[in-house]
Motif scaffolding. Structure first.
Motif, PDB file in Angstrom:
ATOM      1  N   HIS A   1       0.824  -1.220   0.000  1.00  0.00           N
ATOM      2  CA  HIS A   1       0.000   0.000   0.000  1.00  0.00           C
ATOM      3  C   HIS A   1       0.856   1.267   0.000  1.00  0.00           C
ATOM      4  O   HIS A   1       0.525   2.254   0.646  1.00  0.00           O
ATOM      5  CB  HIS A   1      -0.996   0.013   1.171  1.00  0.00           C
TER       6      HIS A   1
ATOM      7  N   SER B   1      -5.304  -1.421  -4.389  1.00  0.00           N
ATOM      8  CA  SER B   1      -4.190  -1.949  -3.605  1.00  0.00           C
ATOM      9  C   SER B   1      -4.689  -2.611  -2.322  1.00  0.00           C
ATOM     10  O   SER B   1      -4.288  -3.722  -1.983  1.00  0.00           O
ATOM     11  CB  SER B   1      -3.227  -0.809  -3.258  1.00  0.00           C
ATOM     12  N   LYS B   2      -5.597  -1.931  -1.645  1.00  0.00           N
ATOM     13  CA  LYS B   2      -6.085  -2.414  -0.350  1.00  0.00           C
ATOM     14  C   LYS B   2      -7.173  -3.483  -0.466  1.00  0.00           C
ATOM     15  O   LYS B   2      -7.375  -4.265   0.459  1.00  0.00           O
ATOM     16  CB  LYS B   2      -6.597  -1.235   0.470  1.00  0.00           C
TER      17      LYS B   2
END
Length: 159
Positions: free
Chosen positions: A44, A70-71
């Motif tokens: 992240h 991304s998360k």
């Protein structure tokens, strides 16, 4: 925490991608930059993803969407299929497969993002050429990579 394996699969994170993420060193090859960007998604490190995108494209990135993607995923492994480090003097191409699963998916089905990415070296630094940015650029404008060339004579053929 820094004794953990690097998400890119090369070695320990503190010896591999972390120094790049922290700005302590630069990627020496396009393949190394691509690996560090994969690790940045896994860790992240969104600022790094932005910073390693071509200079003229950074303002057009959807940073929130990048952070969300991304998360939202569990990053499983990276497979570099091939790297062509010398398409010309300043451009390279890396084909890779990023294995991940949607963190919300209870079945944890592995997905594969297969991509052929292009990179440009400007002032001794490698940058990712993002084909997804929504920006209007004409062939006669200065190139997005920051070179003194016109876009059509530099990076246009790689986007």
């Amino acid at each position: 925490m820094s004794n953990l394996s690097c998400p890119c699969g090369s070695e320990l994170y503190r010896e591999c991608c972390q120094p790049l993420h922290l700005g302590q060193k630069k990627a020496e090859t396009a393949a190394q930059l691509m690996r560090s960007r994969y690790s940045a998604f896994a860790k992240h490190e969104i600022d790094y993803i932005v910073k390693t995108t071509a200079l003229g494209q950074q303002h057009a990135l959807d940073v929130k969407a990048i952070a969300d993607w991304s998360k939202a995923n569990q990053w499983l492994k990276l497979e570099v299929v091939q790297a062509q480090e010398k398409l010309d003097k300043n451009h390279a191409q890396v084909e890779f497969k990023a294995h991940y699963s949607d963190a919300k998916d209870n079945a944890q089905l592995e997905q594969i993002h297969h991509e052929v990415s292009h990179f440009v070296k400007h002032d001794g630094t490698w940058y990712f050429l993002d084909p997804t940015t929504d920006q209007q650029i004409t062939m006669k404008q200065p190139c997005i990579c920051g070179s003194a060339k016109k876009f059509k004579q530099c990076c246009a053929q790689y986007l």
